[in-house]
Motif scaffolding. Structure first.
Motif, short mmCIF file in Angstrom:
data_model
loop_
_atom_site.label_atom_id
_atom_site.label_comp_id
_atom_site.label_asym_id
_atom_site.label_seq_id
_atom_site.Cartn_x
_atom_site.Cartn_y
_atom_site.Cartn_z
N THR A 15 0.83 -1.20 0.00
CA THR A 15 0.00 0.00 0.00
C THR A 15 0.87 1.26 0.00
N ILE A 16 0.28 2.32 -0.52
CA ILE A 16 0.79 3.67 -0.31
C ILE A 16 -0.40 4.49 0.19
N VAL A 17 -0.16 5.32 1.20
CA VAL A 17 -1.23 6.12 1.80
C VAL A 17 -0.84 7.59 1.76
N GLU A 18 -1.79 8.43 1.34
CA GLU A 18 -1.56 9.87 1.21
C GLU A 18 -2.09 10.60 2.44
N VAL A 32 -5.94 11.71 6.72
CA VAL A 32 -5.74 10.58 5.81
C VAL A 32 -6.62 10.84 4.60
N VAL A 33 -6.00 10.98 3.45
CA VAL A 33 -6.73 11.46 2.27
C VAL A 33 -7.09 10.34 1.28
N ALA A 34 -6.14 9.46 0.98
CA ALA A 34 -6.37 8.45 -0.05
C ALA A 34 -5.32 7.35 0.08
N PHE A 35 -5.56 6.23 -0.60
CA PHE A 35 -4.57 5.17 -0.61
C PHE A 35 -4.74 4.31 -1.85
N ASP A 36 -3.67 3.59 -2.18
CA ASP A 36 -3.72 2.54 -3.20
C ASP A 36 -3.28 1.25 -2.54
N ARG A 37 -3.93 0.16 -2.89
CA ARG A 37 -3.64 -1.14 -2.29
C ARG A 37 -3.56 -2.19 -3.40
N PHE A 38 -2.43 -2.85 -3.54
CA PHE A 38 -2.26 -3.91 -4.52
C PHE A 38 -2.16 -5.25 -3.79
N THR A 39 -3.04 -6.16 -4.14
CA THR A 39 -2.89 -7.55 -3.76
C THR A 39 -2.43 -8.29 -5.01
N PHE A 40 -1.31 -9.00 -4.91
CA PHE A 40 -0.73 -9.61 -6.09
C PHE A 40 -1.74 -10.51 -6.81
#
Length: 290
Positions: free
Chosen positions: A166-169, A280-288
């Motif tokens: 994840t990356i969180v903004e 906490v504004v936004a995030f991206d989450r990658f599950t392989f």
């Protein structure tokens, strides 16, 4: 014809990680010139990469990158054929470097990323071909995400097996907040929560309207079954929707390390400590493989 010694073959193997026999063939073709032999191996690698291109890539890793200034972040998923290679430090290191390129180059899509500069005089695509040759497996860059923030910073987290990242903004006012240890710990904690707790969005207002409408229709139907007055039914449905937000919105979730506070309350606590307002504004989450 130059003599191809075992020591020369060993030296080329250590330089390139190529198989011993291929190193010997390259040195023969290059008449013992080790620099020319490296070029021969690179050309051989390109040919081998083309042959491997059709093979399935069902393993791999997710990698995250946050720029030194903290204002740019990226996630990338790179695939390979086996979990053995997927966990190899050379492969995972390559994926991290690709994430750094995503952050720096801001490519429009995977094709643009592959055309971007990986290192001096080398594109990402050329570096990927080298990796395919070195590791002996087909590999692909499956997808990436990139975010940039003006007044704030990012946190990142990649699970130990590399299958979830994840990356969180975050936004705040004071530039020094990004460098504070309290913020760094907080950002890592929230990024880990985003990976573990499966939120839909970071904020309630960012939950897609169709999801809210769908959930509310179910809660209204459930409340109607109670037989209670309509005003009570509305309160029951709204209460259940609030519970849904508490489970599905990152900033409203209970903090996994301290269930007595929410992520928003954790942000307020750290913000108060640092004399700033953190959101906490936004995030991206990658599950392989998703």
């Amino acid at each position: 014809m130059a003599q191809i010694t075992a020591a020369l073959v060993k030296q080329l193997r250590e330089m390139t990680d190529s198989p011993m026999m291929e190193c010997k063939k390259a040195l023969v073709e290059a008449d013992g010139d080790i620099e020319k032999a490296v070029d021969v191996l690179r050309k051989m690698g390109m040919a081998k990469a083309v042959k491997k291109a059709g093979r399935e890539t069902n393993e791999g890793t997710v990698a995250a990158y946050v720029s030194e200034c903290g204002k740019v972040a990226a996630l990338v998923e790179v695939t390979c054929e086996t979990d053995f290679v997927g966990g190899n430090p050379k492969f995972t290191g390559f994926a991290k470097n690709v994430a750094a390129v995503v952050a720096k180059a801001n490519p429009a899509d995977v094709d643009a990323l592959k055309a971007a500069e990986f290192s001096e005089n080398e594109t990402v695509d050329a570096a990927l071909t080298e990796m395919i040759h070195t590791m002996g497996e087909n590999m692909k860059i499956a997808r990436f995400a990139r975010r940039e923030v003006e007044n704030g910073a990012f946190g990142s987290y990649v699970h130990a097996n590399g299958k979830l990242g994840t990356i969180v903004e975050f936004t705040f006012s004071k530039p020094e907040t990004a460098k504070a240890e309290a913020f760094k710990t907080f950002a890592h904690d929230v990024a880990m929560q985003a990976a573990a707790a499966g939120a839909i969005s970071a904020r309630r207002e960012d939950v897609p309207a169709e999801i809210v409408e769908h959930e509310m229709s179910i809660y209204k139907a459930q409340a109607a079954e109670s037989g209670k007055p309509e005003a009570i039914q509305v309160k029951i449905a709204e209460g259940r929707l609030n519970k849904f937000f508490g489970e599905s919105v990152l900033s409203e979730q209970a903090f996994i390390k301290d269930g007595d506070i929410t992520i928003r309350q954790y942000a307020e606590k750290v913000g108060k400590e640092l004399g700033d307002t953190i959101e906490v504004v936004a995030f991206d989450r990658f599950t392989f493989g998703e």
